[in-house]
Design a protein around this motif. Structure first.
Motif, short mmCIF file in Angstrom:
data_model
loop_
_atom_site.label_atom_id
_atom_site.label_comp_id
_atom_site.label_asym_id
_atom_site.label_seq_id
_atom_site.Cartn_x
_atom_site.Cartn_y
_atom_site.Cartn_z
N ILE A 1 0.88 -1.18 0.00
CA ILE A 1 0.00 0.00 0.00
C ILE A 1 0.91 1.22 0.00
N ALA A 2 1.05 1.83 -1.17
CA ALA A 2 2.07 2.86 -1.33
C ALA A 2 1.50 4.24 -1.01
N GLY A 3 1.43 4.53 0.30
CA GLY A 3 0.96 5.84 0.74
C GLY A 3 1.99 6.94 0.53
N PRO A 4 3.23 6.75 1.07
CA PRO A 4 4.20 7.85 1.01
C PRO A 4 4.47 8.34 -0.42
N THR A 5 4.52 7.46 -1.40
CA THR A 5 4.84 7.90 -2.76
C THR A 5 3.60 7.98 -3.65
N GLY A 6 2.43 7.61 -3.13
CA GLY A 6 1.17 7.97 -3.79
C GLY A 6 0.55 6.98 -4.77
N GLU A 7 1.16 5.81 -4.96
CA GLU A 7 0.57 4.86 -5.92
C GLU A 7 -0.65 4.16 -5.33
N GLY A 8 -0.80 4.22 -4.00
CA GLY A 8 -1.99 3.66 -3.36
C GLY A 8 -2.00 2.15 -3.37
N ILE A 9 -3.18 1.59 -3.69
CA ILE A 9 -3.36 0.13 -3.66
C ILE A 9 -2.73 -0.41 -4.95
N THR A 10 -1.47 -0.78 -4.86
CA THR A 10 -0.70 -1.07 -6.08
C THR A 10 -1.25 -2.27 -6.86
N CYS A 11 -1.01 -2.24 -8.17
CA CYS A 11 -1.32 -3.36 -9.07
C CYS A 11 -0.35 -3.24 -10.24
N ALA A 12 -0.51 -4.06 -11.27
CA ALA A 12 0.44 -4.07 -12.39
C ALA A 12 0.73 -2.68 -12.93
N THR A 13 -0.31 -1.86 -13.05
CA THR A 13 -0.14 -0.51 -13.61
C THR A 13 0.88 0.31 -12.82
N SER A 14 0.91 0.10 -11.49
CA SER A 14 1.84 0.88 -10.65
C SER A 14 3.29 0.61 -11.03
N PHE A 15 3.56 -0.57 -11.61
CA PHE A 15 4.94 -0.95 -11.89
C PHE A 15 5.25 -0.83 -13.38
N THR A 16 4.58 0.12 -14.03
CA THR A 16 4.86 0.38 -15.44
C THR A 16 5.14 1.86 -15.64
N ARG A 17 5.82 2.14 -16.76
CA ARG A 17 6.07 3.53 -17.13
C ARG A 17 5.34 3.83 -18.43
N LYS A 18 4.76 4.98 -18.50
CA LYS A 18 4.00 5.33 -19.70
C LYS A 18 4.93 5.66 -20.85
N ARG A 19 4.65 5.07 -22.00
CA ARG A 19 5.42 5.41 -23.20
C ARG A 19 4.44 5.81 -24.29
N ARG A 20 4.80 6.84 -25.04
CA ARG A 20 3.90 7.36 -26.08
C ARG A 20 4.43 7.03 -27.46
N CYS A 21 3.52 6.68 -28.36
CA CYS A 21 3.87 6.39 -29.75
C CYS A 21 2.90 7.18 -30.62
N VAL A 22 3.42 7.93 -31.56
CA VAL A 22 2.57 8.81 -32.37
C VAL A 22 2.71 8.48 -33.85
N LEU A 23 1.57 8.39 -34.53
CA LEU A 23 1.58 8.26 -36.00
C LEU A 23 1.03 9.57 -36.54
N SER A 24 1.89 10.33 -37.18
CA SER A 24 1.55 11.70 -37.53
C SER A 24 1.08 11.83 -38.98
N ASP A 25 0.82 13.04 -39.38
CA ASP A 25 0.48 13.36 -40.76
C ASP A 25 -0.87 12.76 -41.16
#
Ligand code: NAD
Length: 474
Positions: A444-468
């Protein structure tokens, strides 16, 4: 020996995966022969093996493989739940065997798998944007003695669902049951077509090995579950940290509450596993007009009310004093009946919880003692109860609960106390999905704010863009 459809499917999957891996002679093996099913003598070897395993995991395995592996972990851990609970109980001597069964089952069943990972997609005149939850890589995870294998199983399900591998530094007083659990997990993963050493640990964990893990450049994220000393040490490491620290959860019972339910639920929660859970009820603040009824109700449930002289004897037995009070480690997680016998009360039967009609200065109010000893403090007003509860919680912002039928009272307390978990009219166990809605965790990650952790808590967001303007159909 007969081979079933499931086994044939697995063999075919493994053959296909091995063909796909091309030149590497045996890519499932990443220990260089140094580990024993994930248990390593040296930190650097445990990290290197987990690093190699994670590389294979992300390159060669898909989400369907993650699902298969997580399902197999759930199945095997369910089969082994009595063994795991007994090993924890015998090695740590904390808590109650029957409650450890419930804790294990809870996290095996209610820790989410890869299904909780959500991709975000946006399309517009300029084209397409995708944001996906990607793995960090190798995670270093510190586990507490109070939930050793429960945390390993919970963290493993969450972290592997997120595409990571994990190196555990377990509490030394639980290293044998944890090693058994890590080996069981590795065996299961490999038997289900996964790479070996996705889950590793240091055989003889120390404070130094924590530093070696956090200092290893291959470790991308540290996750600490335990006391604030450890969480603060990790936060100073300079690495990205998810910290799950101490709690001292207060409960307020107001004059509108269903007192019978309050007594029943508080008794159940505060006596569960001898109160070693960080989110268990640790002190009660009750409106004075219903205090006697609550105490009587808790006695009717089976709680033993200490008189003043007995309270002093128990205090001197289970707490130490060096200017301030601390829990005496020898008594953490021990049975209430054993404490009573030690002070000469031998006729009380099988007692699960000791209660104290306490004043607010009683050390059991402010010390996170992790024992089945529960002070009940009488208050004249709701504001007084809230002020005392906030002070007792100590700024941990972990867990609190309230028994009331007045929504305004509950809202007022919830806003003031700012805890990660706030439970209304139930044992705080409901906050982690036991007889309550929502998923479970042991971190239960109170101090750093992730709360009731699950898989999402242990991932980093990455963005992929298809432009034009590409990839739109409108
Ligand atoms: P602990 O802090 O003594 O130990 C936890 C882990 O950290 C162990 O593996 C220990 O070896 C290590 N450790 C301790 N001090 C350290 C330091 N200075 N540097 C590096 N590593 C260190 O806690 P515990 O007795 O194992 O567990 C009980 C505590 O954990 C309670 O305070 C409880 O509230 C908390 N807890 C919190 C959660 C949560 O999800 N927030 C869950 C379980 C337990």
């Amino acid at each position: 020996m007969e081979i079933g459809v499931k086994e044939i499917e697995l063999i075919v999957q493994q053959v296909i995966q091995n063909m796909d891996r091309g030149a590497s002679p045996d890519p499932l093996k990443s220990s260089g022969g140094k580990g024993n099913l994930g248990v390593f003598e040296l930190v650097d070897d445990a990290v290197a093996a987990a690093h190699e395993a994670q590389r294979i995991y992300v390159e060669k395995f898909q989400l369907s493989d993650r699902n298969r592996i997580i399902n197999a972990i759930r199945e095997v851990c369910s089969e082994q739940v009595t063994t795991l609970a007994r090993m924890v109980w015998e090695e740590t001597s904390y808590g109650r065997y029957e409650d450890k069964l419930i804790k294990h089952r809870l996290i095996i069943e209610k820790t989410p798998g890869p299904e909780c990972l959500k991709t975000e997609a946006i399309t517009g005149d300029n084209g397409l944007m995708l944001e996906e939850p990607a793995p960090f890589g190798v995670i270093g995870a510190i586990t507490p003695v109070t939930n050793p294998t429960e945390t390993i199983i919970n963290n493993t399900i969450s972290m592997l669902s997120g595409g990571n591998s994990v190196v555990f530094n377990v509490h030394p007083a639980s290293k044998n049951c944890c090693a058994y659990c890590v080996q069981l997990l590795n065996k299961t993963i490999v038997e289900n077509g996964g790479p070996e050493n996705l889950v590793t640990m240091v055989k003889n964990p120390t404070m130094d090995t924590v530093g070696q893990i956090s200092g290893n450049p291959k470790v991308r994220l540290m996750v600490g579950t335990g006391g604030m000393g450890m969480v603060n040490a990790l936060l100073r490491s300079g690495k990205k940290v998810i910290g799950a620290g101490a709690g001292n959860p207060p409960v307020i019972v107001d004059e509108t509450a269903d007192i019978h339910r309050a007594a029943e639920q508080i008794y159940m929660g505060a006596s569960f596993d001898n109160n070693i859970l960080c989110f268990a009820e640790k002190e009660i603040f009750v409106m004075e007009q219903v205090a006697d009824e609550l105490i009587q109700g808790m006695k009717a449930q089976g709680a033993y009310l200490l008189d003043a002289a007995q309270m002093e004897k128990i205090r001197d037995l289970v707490l130490t004093f060096d200017g301030t009070y601390h829990a005496n480690k020898k008594w953490v997680g021990q049975d209430a009946g054993k404490m009573l016998r030690e002070i000469g009360v031998t006729n009380a039967g099988n007692v699960r919880l000791l209660i104290i009609d306490a004043d607010n200065m009683n050390p059991f109010v402010s010390v996170e003692q992790l024992m089945p000893v529960l002070p009940i403090v009488r208050c004249k007003t709701l504001d007084e109860a809230i002020e005392r509860a906030v002070a007792a919680e100590g700024g941990n912002r972990h867990t609190a609960s309230m028994f009331s039928k007045d929504v305004n009272h509950m809202t007022k307390f919830a806003k003031k106390i700012e805890t990660t978990i706030f439970v209304k009219n139930s044992a705080t166990l409901a906050g982690l999905g036991y007889q309550g809605e929502g998923h479970s965790t042991m971190t239960i990650a109170g101090p750093t704010g992730e709360g009731i952790t699950c898989a999402t808590s242990f991932t980093r967001k990455r963005r992929c863009v298809l432009s034009d303007g590409g990839f739109r159909i409108i």
